[in-house]
Scaffold this active site. Structure first.
Site, PDB file in Angstrom:
ATOM      1  N   THR A  95       0.835  -1.209   0.000  1.00  0.00           N
ATOM      2  CA  THR A  95       0.000   0.000   0.000  1.00  0.00           C
ATOM      3  C   THR A  95       0.867   1.255   0.000  1.00  0.00           C
ATOM      4  O   THR A  95       0.371   2.342  -0.259  1.00  0.00           O
ATOM      5  CB  THR A  95      -0.885   0.049   1.270  1.00  0.00           C
ATOM      6  OG1 THR A  95      -0.037  -0.175   2.404  1.00  0.00           O
ATOM      7  CG2 THR A  95      -1.970  -0.997   1.247  1.00  0.00           C
ATOM      8  N   ASP A  96       2.175   1.090   0.304  1.00  0.00           N
ATOM      9  CA  ASP A  96       2.975   2.304   0.568  1.00  0.00           C
ATOM     10  C   ASP A  96       3.356   3.081  -0.691  1.00  0.00           C
ATOM     11  O   ASP A  96       3.784   4.223  -0.585  1.00  0.00           O
ATOM     12  CB  ASP A  96       4.204   2.002   1.444  1.00  0.00           C
ATOM     13  CG  ASP A  96       5.243   1.129   0.781  1.00  0.00           C
ATOM     14  OD1 ASP A  96       4.940   0.478  -0.236  1.00  0.00           O
ATOM     15  OD2 ASP A  96       6.384   1.087   1.298  1.00  0.00           O
ATOM     16  N   GLY A 119      12.383 -10.454   3.554  1.00  0.00           N
ATOM     17  CA  GLY A 119      11.226  -9.585   3.739  1.00  0.00           C
ATOM     18  C   GLY A 119      11.220  -8.856   5.073  1.00  0.00           C
ATOM     19  O   GLY A 119      10.192  -8.349   5.507  1.00  0.00           O
ATOM     20  N   LEU A 120      12.380  -8.811   5.765  1.00  0.00           N
ATOM     21  CA  LEU A 120      12.438  -8.085   7.037  1.00  0.00           C
ATOM     22  C   LEU A 120      13.273  -6.809   6.900  1.00  0.00           C
ATOM     23  O   LEU A 120      13.703  -6.222   7.875  1.00  0.00           O
ATOM     24  CB  LEU A 120      13.002  -8.992   8.144  1.00  0.00           C
ATOM     25  CG  LEU A 120      12.204 -10.269   8.423  1.00  0.00           C
ATOM     26  CD1 LEU A 120      12.888 -11.101   9.496  1.00  0.00           C
ATOM     27  CD2 LEU A 120      10.764  -9.953   8.845  1.00  0.00           C
ATOM     28  N   ASP A 146       9.778   0.675   4.663  1.00  0.00           N
ATOM     29  CA  ASP A 146      10.884  -0.016   5.340  1.00  0.00           C
ATOM     30  C   ASP A 146      11.853   0.973   5.959  1.00  0.00           C
ATOM     31  O   ASP A 146      12.268   0.835   7.117  1.00  0.00           O
ATOM     32  CB  ASP A 146      11.641  -0.909   4.347  1.00  0.00           C
ATOM     33  CG  ASP A 146      10.717  -1.865   3.625  1.00  0.00           C
ATOM     34  OD1 ASP A 146       9.560  -1.997   4.055  1.00  0.00           O
ATOM     35  OD2 ASP A 146      11.158  -2.469   2.638  1.00  0.00           O
TER      36      ASP A 146
HETATM   37  C1  GLA Z   1       8.951  -4.031   0.220  1.00  0.00           C
HETATM   38  C2  GLA Z   1       9.140  -2.546  -0.089  1.00  0.00           C
HETATM   39  C3  GLA Z   1       8.173  -1.695   0.730  1.00  0.00           C
HETATM   40  C4  GLA Z   1       6.744  -2.202   0.606  1.00  0.00           C
HETATM   41  C5  GLA Z   1       6.672  -3.702   0.831  1.00  0.00           C
HETATM   42  C6  GLA Z   1       5.312  -4.266   0.558  1.00  0.00           C
HETATM   43  O1  GLA Z   1       9.342  -4.290   1.528  1.00  0.00           O
HETATM   44  O2  GLA Z   1      10.452  -2.150   0.171  1.00  0.00           O
HETATM   45  O3  GLA Z   1       8.270  -0.351   0.330  1.00  0.00           O
HETATM   46  O4  GLA Z   1       6.183  -1.847  -0.624  1.00  0.00           O
HETATM   47  O5  GLA Z   1       7.609  -4.411   0.026  1.00  0.00           O
HETATM   48  O6  GLA Z   1       4.389  -3.770   1.449  1.00  0.00           O
END
Ligand code: GLA
Length: 387
Positions: A34-35, A125-126, A173
């Site tokens: 969503t960002d 994903g962290l 992030d």
């Molecule tokens: C990655 C991107 C974030 C965001 C997420 C999904 O982590 O770096 O900006 O878009 O995916 O929510």
């Protein structure tokens, strides 16, 4: 920290002012993809991240060493005339930050020696990369006395990742790594960058991260595809309704106008972006009113939407989430981060965390042959100098 300092002295000698720094990774509780759609996110910073010790130099060179990648040796770079690339190596994320600061007019022409080390999984994903970027940002801010807020450090991190490293990420992030607060998650409106710290009052419950151990290798290109598809959907909708981003729409208005998006795939992507944003707003409301059960249901719905409409999940993440849903002591569970591998985040009754790990670990092994890893997430402080 002791090992970092020892290594630093071994490589670059003792003496002078040596400072230490830390920047965390993050886990997103809800509000995925969503960002960059003008929506809301709800991440918290982790206790895991990247540590560094650094000392300012008096020329325009940097000499950097990462204890996680000893084979890369000491990286020596001149910080003038830096040129973007998409290699995605740890030092590229740091050089990118120095480049971005220069692009934005900050006086970054003196380098520093540094040894760093991370205690978090990468490609999971962290946001290990955001954590590396924010380490670079806080070091530069501190050693070069830059007049820059932490929120602007987050924007620099995003700008560098977009324009130096070729990854079109949103702001979540870097914002979480820069602005984290102990015991709180950050409710961030990415359209305005207004944010609110929300206490994670998880009475007798724990946030458990499960690492599928599948690295999100193809994620970069697929991620940029999703962004493009969302933008196409937005353009189509803008012909019939006055909006700046998908985040401006509620479910009803979207349903009314969705046929303006003629491409089926783009319509599904937009549906996710709109519903996920509304879910995030509802989830934070539920958490504030102490309704964790509702928060958990919204997490589960978020996973379904990421799986079916946004199509950024994968078999392994689906198994982890779907098996978690079967357990009575799991409040909610979903994939977290960009997807295509990486981790799930689950809220689990504290008494049952051990059993959760055992059961999920076993089923996951049986179904995929892989051994999942588990981390208990404690919401922590953002990037900072340690001493
Ligand atoms: C990655 C991107 C974030 C965001 C997420 C999904 O982590 O770096 O900006 O878009 O995916 O929510």
């Amino acid at each position: 920290m002791e090992k970092l300092l020892e290594k630093f002295k071994e490589l670059f000698g003792d003496g002078g002012e040596i400072h230490s720094y830390f920047a965390p990774g993050r886990v997103n509780l809800i509000g995925e993809h969503t960002d960059y759609n003008g929506g809301h996110v709800f991440p918290c910073a982790l206790t895991m991240g990247n540590y560094a010790v650094a000392r300012k130099r008096d020329d325009n060179k940097v000499r950097w060493y990462n204890m996680n990648y000893p084979d890369d040796g000491v990286q020596e770079h001149v910080i003038e005339g830096l040129a973007p690339n998409d290699h995605g190596i740890w030092y590229d994320y740091q050089l990118g930050v120095l480049w971005a600061l220069q692009q934005k007019g900050y006086a970054v022409n003196t380098g520093y020696d540094m040894v760093m080390c991370g205690d978090m999984p990468t490609g999971s994903g962290l946001s290990a990369s955001a954590s590396i970027e924010l380490v670079a940002a806080v070091i530069a801010r501190d050693l070069l006395n830059l007049d820059i807020s932490m929120a602007d450090c987050a924007k620099i991190g995003q700008y560098s990742e977009n324009n130096y490293n070729g990854m079109n990420c949103g702001i979540m992030d870097q914002f979480a790594s820069a602005m984290g607060k102990e015991g709180h998650a950050i409710f961030l409106d990415t359209a305005t960058i207004e944010y609110e710290y929300v206490p994670l009052n998880m009475d007798q419950k724990k946030i458990v991260i499960t690492n599928s151990m599948v690295k999100h290798q193809l994620a970069g290109s697929a991620y940029n595809d999703r962004r493009r598809e969302s933008e196409e959907a937005l353009k189509a909708l803008q012909k019939v309704v006055d909006i700046k981003s998908l985040g401006d729409l509620d479910e009803e208005t979207f349903e009314k106008h969705k046929d303006a998006i003629t491409d089926d795939i783009c319509r599904k992507r937009a549906r996710h972006a709109v519903y996920e944003n509304q879910r995030t707003i509802a989830a934070v409301k539920a958490l504030k009113s102490g309704d964790l059960a509702a928060f958990g249901r919204l997490m589960n719905e978020s996973h379904v939407s990421l799986r079916d409409d946004y199509e950024v999940s994968c078999k392994e993440l689906d198994i982890l989430a779907e098996e978690a849903w079967k357990l009575p002591y799991v409040i909610g569970s979903r994939m977290t981060g960009g997807g295509f591998g990486g981790c799930t985040v689950s809220i689990v009754e504290e008494d049952s965390v051990e059993e959760f790990q055992k059961i999920i670990g076993e089923v996951y092994k049986e179904k995929t042959g892989l051994s999942a890893e588990f981390y208990i997430a404690d919401a922590a402080e953002g990037a900072r100098r340690l001493n």
